[in-house]
Structures are given as C-alpha cells and as structure tokens.
Design a protein around this motif. Sequence first.
Motif, PDB file in Angstrom:
ATOM      1  N   THR A 164     -77.919   4.347-127.506  1.00  0.00           N
ATOM      2  CA  THR A 164     -78.393   3.459-126.439  1.00  0.00           C
ATOM      3  C   THR A 164     -77.425   3.534-125.267  1.00  0.00           C
ATOM      4  OG1 THR A 164     -77.227   1.562-127.398  1.00  0.00           O
ATOM      5  CG2 THR A 164     -79.534   1.870-128.029  1.00  0.00           C
ATOM      6  N   LEU A 165     -77.980   3.370-124.072  1.00  0.00           N
ATOM      7  CA  LEU A 165     -77.177   3.424-122.849  1.00  0.00           C
ATOM      8  C   LEU A 165     -77.172   2.052-122.198  1.00  0.00           C
ATOM      9  CD1 LEU A 165     -78.547   6.800-121.375  1.00  0.00           C
ATOM     10  CD2 LEU A 165     -76.567   6.465-122.872  1.00  0.00           C
ATOM     11  N   SER A 166     -76.031   1.661-121.667  1.00  0.00           N
ATOM     12  CA  SER A 166     -75.919   0.358-121.008  1.00  0.00           C
ATOM     13  C   SER A 166     -76.001   0.517-119.499  1.00  0.00           C
ATOM     14  CB  SER A 166     -74.593  -0.309-121.394  1.00  0.00           C
ATOM     15  OG  SER A 166     -73.497   0.488-120.972  1.00  0.00           O
ATOM     16  N   ASP A 167     -76.331  -0.577-118.830  1.00  0.00           N
ATOM     17  CA  ASP A 167     -76.400  -0.552-117.366  1.00  0.00           C
ATOM     18  C   ASP A 167     -75.054  -0.116-116.784  1.00  0.00           C
ATOM     19  OD1 ASP A 167     -79.028  -1.400-117.259  1.00  0.00           O
ATOM     20  OD2 ASP A 167     -78.487  -3.530-117.239  1.00  0.00           O
ATOM     21  N   PRO A 168     -75.087   0.649-115.699  1.00  0.00           N
ATOM     22  CA  PRO A 168     -73.831   1.141-115.116  1.00  0.00           C
ATOM     23  C   PRO A 168     -73.005   0.020-114.503  1.00  0.00           C
ATOM     24  CG  PRO A 168     -75.670   1.666-113.673  1.00  0.00           C
ATOM     25  CD  PRO A 168     -76.267   1.118-114.945  1.00  0.00           C
ATOM     26  N   VAL A 169     -71.688   0.224-114.486  1.00  0.00           N
ATOM     27  CA  VAL A 169     -70.758  -0.664-113.790  1.00  0.00           C
ATOM     28  C   VAL A 169     -69.935   0.183-112.831  1.00  0.00           C
ATOM     29  CG1 VAL A 169     -70.618  -2.317-115.685  1.00  0.00           C
ATOM     30  CG2 VAL A 169     -69.003  -0.399-115.587  1.00  0.00           C
ATOM     31  N   LEU A 170     -69.387  -0.471-111.822  1.00  0.00           N
ATOM     32  CA  LEU A 170     -68.559   0.261-110.870  1.00  0.00           C
ATOM     33  C   LEU A 170     -67.330   0.814-111.578  1.00  0.00           C
ATOM     34  CD1 LEU A 170     -68.654  -2.100-107.747  1.00  0.00           C
ATOM     35  CD2 LEU A 170     -69.812   0.107-108.012  1.00  0.00           C
ATOM     36  N   THR A 171     -67.086   2.108-111.412  1.00  0.00           N
ATOM     37  CA  THR A 171     -65.910   2.720-112.030  1.00  0.00           C
ATOM     38  C   THR A 171     -64.628   2.113-111.478  1.00  0.00           C
ATOM     39  OG1 THR A 171     -67.157   4.779-112.318  1.00  0.00           O
ATOM     40  CG2 THR A 171     -64.764   4.935-112.493  1.00  0.00           C
ATOM     41  N   SER A 172     -64.678   1.688-110.229  1.00  0.00           N
ATOM     42  CA  SER A 172     -63.478   1.160-109.575  1.00  0.00           C
ATOM     43  C   SER A 172     -62.920  -0.080-110.255  1.00  0.00           C
ATOM     44  CB  SER A 172     -63.775   0.848-108.107  1.00  0.00           C
ATOM     45  OG  SER A 172     -64.840  -0.090-108.009  1.00  0.00           O
ATOM     46  N   ASP A 173     -63.814  -0.954-110.809  1.00  0.00           N
ATOM     47  CA  ASP A 173     -63.280  -2.143-111.492  1.00  0.00           C
ATOM     48  C   ASP A 173     -63.682  -2.234-112.966  1.00  0.00           C
ATOM     49  OD1 ASP A 173     -65.897  -3.087-111.600  1.00  0.00           O
ATOM     50  OD2 ASP A 173     -65.630  -4.510-109.966  1.00  0.00           O
ATOM     51  N   GLY A 174     -64.658  -1.422-113.381  1.00  0.00           N
ATOM     52  CA  GLY A 174     -65.023  -1.329-114.782  1.00  0.00           C
ATOM     53  C   GLY A 174     -65.826  -2.480-115.335  1.00  0.00           C
ATOM     54  N   THR A 175     -66.175  -3.459-114.485  1.00  0.00           N
ATOM     55  CA  THR A 175     -66.894  -4.633-115.001  1.00  0.00           C
ATOM     56  C   THR A 175     -68.135  -4.992-114.212  1.00  0.00           C
ATOM     57  OG1 THR A 175     -65.487  -6.120-113.684  1.00  0.00           O
ATOM     58  CG2 THR A 175     -64.775  -5.629-115.949  1.00  0.00           C
ATOM     59  N   THR A 176     -68.145  -4.792-112.918  1.00  0.00           N
ATOM     60  CA  THR A 176     -69.252  -5.241-112.076  1.00  0.00           C
ATOM     61  C   THR A 176     -70.475  -4.362-112.274  1.00  0.00           C
ATOM     62  OG1 THR A 176     -67.698  -6.050-110.416  1.00  0.00           O
ATOM     63  CG2 THR A 176     -69.986  -5.754-109.728  1.00  0.00           C
ATOM     64  N   GLN A 177     -71.573  -4.974-112.720  1.00  0.00           N
ATOM     65  CA  GLN A 177     -72.808  -4.204-112.890  1.00  0.00           C
ATOM     66  C   GLN A 177     -73.251  -3.661-111.547  1.00  0.00           C
ATOM     67  OE1 GLN A 177     -76.006  -6.111-115.049  1.00  0.00           O
ATOM     68  NE2 GLN A 177     -77.538  -4.682-114.248  1.00  0.00           N
ATOM     69  N   SER A 178     -73.611  -2.381-111.508  1.00  0.00           N
ATOM     70  CA  SER A 178     -73.924  -1.739-110.232  1.00  0.00           C
ATOM     71  C   SER A 178     -75.313  -1.117-110.201  1.00  0.00           C
ATOM     72  CB  SER A 178     -72.877  -0.663-109.934  1.00  0.00           C
ATOM     73  OG  SER A 178     -72.771   0.244-111.030  1.00  0.00           O
ATOM     74  N   GLY A 179     -76.134  -1.352-111.228  1.00  0.00           N
ATOM     75  CA  GLY A 179     -77.481  -0.803-111.254  1.00  0.00           C
ATOM     76  C   GLY A 179     -78.174  -1.164-112.550  1.00  0.00           C
ATOM     77  N   THR A 180     -79.428  -0.735-112.646  1.00  0.00           N
ATOM     78  CA  THR A 180     -80.217  -0.993-113.851  1.00  0.00           C
ATOM     79  C   THR A 180     -80.682   0.327-114.437  1.00  0.00           C
ATOM     80  OG1 THR A 180     -80.973  -3.105-112.950  1.00  0.00           O
ATOM     81  CG2 THR A 180     -82.240  -2.169-114.782  1.00  0.00           C
ATOM     82  N   ILE A 181     -80.436   0.517-115.731  1.00  0.00           N
ATOM     83  CA  ILE A 181     -80.770   1.781-116.369  1.00  0.00           C
ATOM     84  C   ILE A 181     -82.077   1.666-117.139  1.00  0.00           C
ATOM     85  CG2 ILE A 181     -79.618   1.445-118.612  1.00  0.00           C
ATOM     86  CD1 ILE A 181     -78.423   4.304-118.151  1.00  0.00           C
ATOM     87  N   SER A 182     -82.849   2.727-117.136  1.00  0.00           N
ATOM     88  CA  SER A 182     -84.108   2.799-117.893  1.00  0.00           C
ATOM     89  C   SER A 182     -84.105   4.077-118.710  1.00  0.00           C
ATOM     90  CB  SER A 182     -85.311   2.797-116.938  1.00  0.00           C
ATOM     91  OG  SER A 182     -85.349   1.601-116.176  1.00  0.00           O
ATOM     92  N   GLY A 183     -84.438   3.959-119.978  1.00  0.00           N
ATOM     93  CA  GLY A 183     -84.449   5.118-120.853  1.00  0.00           C
ATOM     94  C   GLY A 183     -83.830   4.777-122.200  1.00  0.00           C
TER      95      GLY A 183
END
Length: 425
Positions: A215-234
């Motif tokens: 399973t894949l999780s929604d992406p987070v900003l690499t710069s801080d590692g915590t802030t959700q930055s998008g929504t993943i489908s698949g």
Amino acid sequence: MSLSAALSTAVSGLTAQSRALSAISENIANSSTTAYKTTDVYFQALVSGGKGSSTSTSAVTAKSSQAMSVQGTVTSTSVATNVAIQDAGFFVVTNDPTAAASEDMYTRNGSFETNADGYLINTEGFYLMGWPTDADGNVLASNTNDLTGLSAINLSSIGGTAKATTEIEMSANVPADAEVGAALTTSMQMIDSLGVSHTVGQTWTKTADNTWELTLSDPVLTSDGTTQSGTISGGPYTVVFNTDGSLGSVTPTLDFTVTGFSSGAADSAVALDIGEIGGTDGVTQYASTSSTIGLEDVQTEQDGALYGELSGISIDSDGLVTANFDNGISLAIYQIPIATFSNPNGLTLVSGTTYDENSAAGQVHLNLPGEGGAGSLVASALEGSTTDIATEFNKMIIAQQAYSAASQVVSTAGDMFDSLIQAVR
C-alpha cells in the motif's frame, strides 16, 4: 595591329594580372578564415576586327570565381556551439533577427556562439536560423521547405526547468522469514512538475506465504517529512513471489496517480517498476540477513528532476540545438536545416563568407542534415579555408612574370612612339 593597339593590349594585360595578384593576396590573407573558398581568376581573350587583318585588335579580361563545392578541412574545437558542414549545403543566416524571410542569406561559417541578447551568431555577425522544436526535437513548422518557418535562434527566453517523475524503479529484499501479518515500511521520492520533492510511503504487509500486500500513503513534503502535499490513488497491490525468491506476479499493474499537490503542480501519473516477472533484478524475497526483520537493500531511482538553471547550449550532428540544465535535464529547442542549391557557384557574395541566392544558383531547398542531398554536420568543429599557400605562391610567380612582360611591352611601345616622334622632327 597598330602600335597604339599593341600598347592597349599590354595595358589590358597589366590590368588583368593586377586583378590576379589581388585575388592571390585575398586568398593568402584568408588562409585561416573559417569556411573561406579560394578565389580563382580566369583570363579570356578579346579580339575585334577581322582575324589577321590590319585593323584587328586584341586584349585580355580577367574574371574571378569561387569554387563553392570544394570542401575545406574540418577541425575539432572546444566550443559546443561550433558546427561544420561536411559536403554540400549552407547554414541559413540573417543580419537582422526581425528581417523577412526574403532577406535570409547563406554561409558555411559555423563559428556560432551566444551573444549578449541570447542569439547564436557567427564571427561575421550573422544570426543562425532554425526551426523551433518541441522538447523531443520534433519540428513545429508545418512546411519545412519554406524559409518563412525559420526564426533566429534565441536562447534568452529559456529559463530554468524541472521534470515531473513518471517512473520509479525499485529494488529491495523482503524477508521470507517474516511472520504472516508483519508490516514493514519504507519510502520513495518523487518530483512534481514544479520541481518540488515529495516522499511517498510504502507499507509491505505479509498476507500469506510468498504473498505480500503493498500500500502507498499520501505524499508529504520531503523538506519537512510530515506535511501532506497531495492525494494518492492506486492500490493496494498484491505481490507474489516464486518459491525460488524471484518475483512471481503483481496485481493490479503498479501505476498510481497523485492529485491536489499543495505546490500547485499538475497531477502526476507514475509507474512503479519493481522488477521483471520471474527475475531477481528488482524486489526479491529471501531470508533476512539481520536479526531485526525488515526490508533490506532498498534502492529507488526516479526519472524526475528538481528545478535547474540553464547551464549551456550544444549543437549535435543531427542539427539539434539543445539546452542543458544543471539538474541534468536536456531539452531540444531548435532544429538547424541545411540549405542546398543546384548551382552553388552561382550564389552572390554578400560579405566575407556569406552569400545570397539568385536565379543562377537555382531554387533553395531546406533539408535535415544528411537528407535530400544535404551534407552532414560535424559537432564542435569548424571548416577551414580551402586556400593552399604553396599553390598561391606559384600563381604569384606566374602573375609577376606576366606583369613584368606586359610592362616591358608598354616600355617598348613607348620607345617606339619616341622614335616615331623623333622621325617627324
């Protein structure tokens, strides 16, 4: 032939040999000029009156021409925007980037470099013309044999660039000795269309022997590692391994999309490649080599690129002008055509090594390098002058002797005129 006619003929010889010496001087002076074509002088006899009659006179005229089809020596240079033509053809250039197509001219001088305004110009100050292309190098002009589709190559509008991730390749080993129900995590990087880096988490859960659920999780900003930055489908995806540890099957296809980027980037579609079915080149399942059960030897590689600035321009042997960025991305921006004529020797000299078309040269034809009778291009190279110094010195000796002989005729005719005048006195 009368005495005055003899004098006139000798003077024409002096004039013709002076022109020959002038051409020799020009050739020697341009022995190091890029793409210079040697000027040759040809002499032609002019006879008036009946041949052998007392009223017949003769003279000589000199005509010059350049052997445009003679190939100069091609020499490599260290400049990425220098380019030489091997065999037939010319670059299309202009002396004004805003001029109409009817004012285009032609040269083999490929000593192009970027000027302060971002244009590619050669050492004679002429602007190189080309067809704009898309990033894959496909010409955008609808009619590639029409000069109106060309434009002066300008690099000033090219800023930085980024590339969105479209594919991620992954290799790792999932532990065969993990308990059913064990959940192991790792992550992978992806880049959006604006060059922002995101981290996508992976969870590998063992559901049965040789069977895992990814399973894949929604992406987070690499710069801080915590802030959700998008929504993943698949997903989720079922990954089955063979009894020899190789990859058995993946269902459904390992593709996913990311929407709603917080950066404002366009939606991304990404393919995750974990290896060839039946192979061990990607993700495998073997016993853990550590006392702590977990994913081992995890390596991911993605094809996106962070924002990068323009670092340089190059021209290749296909005539593609490519913009190179410091993030490793290269984008084709122009295609250089080669212009050919049925009679290149008929071209009109404009300046230096630059020529203009006319009816004697025939219709201009535009082709890609190496096609339609056009020559090939040699990248990072220049064509040398066709002047051979030894040959020019030999011509100089002949011209000097002929000039001296003609001047002797003038001197003798002068003496004979003096004798005639003395006889009258």
